[in-house]
Design a protein around this motif. Sequence first.
Motif, short mmCIF file in Angstrom:
data_model
loop_
_atom_site.label_atom_id
_atom_site.label_comp_id
_atom_site.label_asym_id
_atom_site.label_seq_id
_atom_site.Cartn_x
_atom_site.Cartn_y
_atom_site.Cartn_z
N ASN A 125 0.82 -1.21 0.00
CA ASN A 125 0.00 0.00 0.00
C ASN A 125 0.86 1.26 0.00
O ASN A 125 0.62 2.20 -0.77
CB ASN A 125 -0.92 -0.03 1.22
CG ASN A 125 -2.05 0.98 1.13
OD1 ASN A 125 -1.80 2.17 1.14
ND2 ASN A 125 -3.29 0.51 1.06
N PHE A 146 -7.83 2.04 -5.76
CA PHE A 146 -7.79 0.57 -5.90
C PHE A 146 -6.72 -0.06 -5.01
O PHE A 146 -6.67 -1.28 -4.88
CB PHE A 146 -7.52 0.18 -7.36
CG PHE A 146 -8.62 0.56 -8.30
CD1 PHE A 146 -9.80 -0.18 -8.35
CD2 PHE A 146 -8.49 1.66 -9.13
CE1 PHE A 146 -10.83 0.17 -9.21
CE2 PHE A 146 -9.51 2.02 -10.00
CZ PHE A 146 -10.69 1.28 -10.04
N TRP A 204 -7.59 -2.78 -2.23
CA TRP A 204 -8.11 -4.03 -2.76
C TRP A 204 -7.00 -4.86 -3.39
O TRP A 204 -6.94 -6.09 -3.20
CB TRP A 204 -9.21 -3.76 -3.79
CG TRP A 204 -10.42 -3.14 -3.18
CD1 TRP A 204 -10.80 -1.83 -3.24
CD2 TRP A 204 -11.41 -3.80 -2.37
NE1 TRP A 204 -11.96 -1.63 -2.52
CE2 TRP A 204 -12.36 -2.81 -1.99
CE3 TRP A 204 -11.58 -5.11 -1.94
CZ2 TRP A 204 -13.46 -3.12 -1.19
CZ3 TRP A 204 -12.68 -5.42 -1.14
CH2 TRP A 204 -13.61 -4.42 -0.78
N PHE A 216 -8.89 1.17 3.76
CA PHE A 216 -10.31 1.01 3.49
C PHE A 216 -11.08 2.08 4.27
O PHE A 216 -10.71 2.43 5.40
CB PHE A 216 -10.80 -0.37 3.93
CG PHE A 216 -10.38 -1.47 3.02
CD1 PHE A 216 -10.97 -1.63 1.77
CD2 PHE A 216 -9.39 -2.37 3.39
CE1 PHE A 216 -10.58 -2.65 0.91
CE2 PHE A 216 -8.99 -3.40 2.55
CZ PHE A 216 -9.58 -3.53 1.31
N THR A 261 -15.52 -4.86 3.60
CA THR A 261 -14.83 -6.10 3.94
C THR A 261 -15.61 -6.93 4.96
O THR A 261 -15.47 -8.16 5.01
CB THR A 261 -13.42 -5.80 4.49
OG1 THR A 261 -13.51 -4.80 5.51
CG2 THR A 261 -12.51 -5.30 3.38
N VAL A 275 -6.67 -7.23 5.98
CA VAL A 275 -7.88 -6.45 6.26
C VAL A 275 -7.77 -5.77 7.62
O VAL A 275 -8.15 -4.61 7.78
CB VAL A 275 -9.13 -7.35 6.19
CG1 VAL A 275 -10.35 -6.66 6.79
CG2 VAL A 275 -9.41 -7.75 4.75
#
Length: 319
Positions: A56, A66, A69, A132, A157, A219
């Motif tokens: 990330n 994006f 994900w 997220f 999620t 997550v």
Amino acid sequence: MGFVDLLQSIITPALFFSAPLIFTALGGVFSERSGVVNIGLEGLMVMGAFVAIVFNLTFADALGAFTPWISILVAMVVSGIFSIIHAVASVSFRADQVVSGVAINFLALGLGVFLTKQWYGKGQTDMVTEPFYTTDIPLLGDIPVIGPIFFQNTYLTSYLAIVLAFVAWYILYKTPFGLRLRAVGEHPMAADTNGINVYKMRYIAVIISGAMGGLGGSVFALTIALNFSHSTIVGQGFMSLAAVIFGKWHPLGAMGAALFFGFAQSLSVISAGVPFLKDVPQIYLLIAPYVLTILALAGFIGRAEAPKANGVPYIKGSR
């Protein structure tokens, strides 16, 4: 605080704290249904969290919205590959599966912390810029009472985790693949006699558990922690393992147990806004998830029956 607001303050955090546990517990179900105990779920979550955060931070500018994900997909792949170490040790070399899993936990944490210090010059990474974000589900969020509680200000999620639990149930109990996988966990010699490759099925199951553990860790990192350090994943993998046992090695049971543990985890976060919890000392709420985990296992493990060949290495041709 109204009743709906109270439910929203309790259920919404419980859902997003549960999601990483659900993903990882589902991986544990696949592994243990094939006959391989996976104590290494904690380490697989650590690896997933590390990979997702690093990816990330590296590609956020290029990938934009994006990024999270794609980050979790990369984390799944890397953790799946990393879990092959456990598969080789447990399936091919017939090593003690508990010892192998513990080694995975130490190796993942040590590797993650070492690389973090090498690449970032400190004990933790920077905070991600593309995590997220919570969102409202169109149309469903407008439903009176139910909408604000379940479909507003929540993470996608969380719903992905619940959907995957039902997908896992369908795969395990409604497909030939699931039947073969459960067969090698119950009676591998009989499965081998019927032409099922026991080693192959166990390898696949362990790799699935690695991918799902990586998904759970990534997550968690991209919704809750937002960076990586030695304390990003602290017991969530073991809680997921407890959810597997508490849920009686069933995908939907594991999901229910993970929701229960996720609710316990959320208590310390939401306590200040809940009237009957605001006077409870914070330390009690912080230890609540772990205490409830122990109590749940103490109360239900005696009635839960593991797959008969769980933890037993298979030697082809042996009785």
